[in-house]
Design a protein around this motif. Structure first.
Motif, mmCIF file in Angstrom:
data_model
loop_
_atom_site.group_PDB
_atom_site.id
_atom_site.type_symbol
_atom_site.label_atom_id
_atom_site.label_comp_id
_atom_site.label_asym_id
_atom_site.label_seq_id
_atom_site.Cartn_x
_atom_site.Cartn_y
_atom_site.Cartn_z
ATOM 1 N N TRP A 15 17.287 26.888 12.881
ATOM 2 C CA TRP A 15 16.274 26.407 13.812
ATOM 3 C C TRP A 15 15.401 25.410 13.062
ATOM 4 C CZ3 TRP A 15 13.825 31.414 16.232
ATOM 5 C CH2 TRP A 15 14.827 32.169 16.855
ATOM 6 N N ASP A 17 12.084 22.820 13.735
ATOM 7 C CA ASP A 17 11.053 22.509 14.720
ATOM 8 C C ASP A 17 10.874 21.001 14.904
ATOM 9 O OD1 ASP A 17 9.401 21.578 12.639
ATOM 10 O OD2 ASP A 17 8.134 23.361 12.629
ATOM 11 N N ALA A 23 12.477 26.478 10.916
ATOM 12 C CA ALA A 23 11.739 27.553 11.569
ATOM 13 C C ALA A 23 12.472 28.888 11.412
ATOM 14 C CB ALA A 23 11.546 27.237 13.045
ATOM 15 N N ARG A 24 13.754 28.811 11.146
ATOM 16 C CA ARG A 24 14.582 29.990 10.864
ATOM 17 C C ARG A 24 15.780 29.477 10.081
ATOM 18 N NH1 ARG A 24 15.125 35.103 12.856
ATOM 19 N NH2 ARG A 24 17.209 35.978 12.811
ATOM 20 N N ARG A 49 15.922 35.884 20.935
ATOM 21 C CA ARG A 49 14.967 35.391 19.935
ATOM 22 C C ARG A 49 14.743 33.891 20.079
ATOM 23 N NH1 ARG A 49 18.156 36.973 15.664
ATOM 24 N NH2 ARG A 49 18.170 39.169 15.882
ATOM 25 N N LEU A 50 15.829 33.157 20.225
ATOM 26 C CA LEU A 50 15.752 31.702 20.336
ATOM 27 C C LEU A 50 14.959 31.289 21.571
ATOM 28 C CD1 LEU A 50 16.542 28.846 19.453
ATOM 29 C CD2 LEU A 50 18.709 29.157 20.690
ATOM 30 N N TRP A 53 11.270 31.850 21.055
ATOM 31 C CA TRP A 53 10.677 30.852 20.159
ATOM 32 C C TRP A 53 10.490 29.517 20.872
ATOM 33 C CZ3 TRP A 53 13.467 26.672 17.552
ATOM 34 C CH2 TRP A 53 12.665 25.946 16.683
ATOM 35 N N ALA A 60 7.824 31.158 14.975
ATOM 36 C CA ALA A 60 8.866 30.883 13.985
ATOM 37 C C ALA A 60 8.541 31.697 12.741
ATOM 38 C CB ALA A 60 8.869 29.400 13.647
ATOM 39 N N THR A 62 7.396 32.076 8.987
ATOM 40 C CA THR A 62 6.503 31.284 8.142
ATOM 41 C C THR A 62 7.335 30.647 7.033
ATOM 42 O OG1 THR A 62 6.061 33.076 6.583
ATOM 43 C CG2 THR A 62 4.624 32.945 8.550
ATOM 44 N N VAL A 66 10.842 32.065 5.572
ATOM 45 C CA VAL A 66 12.060 31.254 5.524
ATOM 46 C C VAL A 66 12.617 31.272 4.115
ATOM 47 C CG1 VAL A 66 12.956 28.889 5.661
ATOM 48 C CG2 VAL A 66 11.495 29.774 7.487
ATOM 49 N N SER A 154 15.587 40.651 10.705
ATOM 50 C CA SER A 154 15.278 39.572 11.641
ATOM 51 C C SER A 154 14.219 40.017 12.631
ATOM 52 C CB SER A 154 16.532 39.151 12.397
ATOM 53 O OG SER A 154 17.516 38.724 11.512
#
Length: 155
Positions: A15, A17, A23-24, A49-50, A53, A60, A62, A66, A154
């Motif tokens: 992910w 941003d 973000a992931r 989850r997606l 977000w 997301a 932090t 990450v 997760s």
């Protein structure tokens, strides 16, 4: 992409941003449950989850979170990618016999990296969905080395 984000298999999802930040980090996920029996991964968890977000209903990770999920490549991983790249170049230039030893060396250096092992199969005349991959999958199961590695803990 595999080098940049540390991907070792597909499907891998990252992910990113609007500002270009992760973000992931890379996570094993599928868009459907078509392969759930084989992988043990339920796509609904990741998709939920997606969506949360994207809609702003869940944050997301932090930057520290990450980073905690990312594995830096080892020296062997880096050497394996160099061997793979050289082998691929040799293959493209018509030197398949010379390339083969570099493909094999890459696999020895990073046996867990399916992007290297499976990614070379078509170039080598092997079916990445056939017996050659099945051998990797069986060995992975016997050694308890998972082919698909979703993020632990997760959100």
């Amino acid at each position: 992409m595999p080098d940049l984000y540390g991907m070792i298999n597909v499907p891998t999802v990252v992910w990113i941003d609007e500002e270009g930040r992760i973000a992931r980090p890379n996570d094993a996920s599928f868009a459907s449950n078509r392969f759930k029996l084989l992988t043990g991964l339920d796509s609904r968890r990741h998709l939920k989850r997606l969506r949360a977000w994207v809609r702003g209903a869940a944050p997301a990770l932090t930057p520290a979170e990450v980073r905690a999920h990312q594995d830096l490549p080892t020296a062997a991983d880096q050497e394996a990618r160099a061997e793979f790249t050289l082998a691929w170049w040799l293959s493209r230039k018509g030197h398949a016999d010379d390339a083969e030893r570099h493909y094999e060396r890459a696999a020895e250096l990073a046996p867990h990296d399916i992007t290297i092992r499976r990614g070379s199969m078509r170039t080598r005349g092997l079916n990445p969905m056939g017996l050659a991959f099945l051998k990797i999958a069986v060995k992975s199961a016997l050694t308890r080395t998972p082919l698909y590695r979703p993020l632990k803990d997760s959100p």
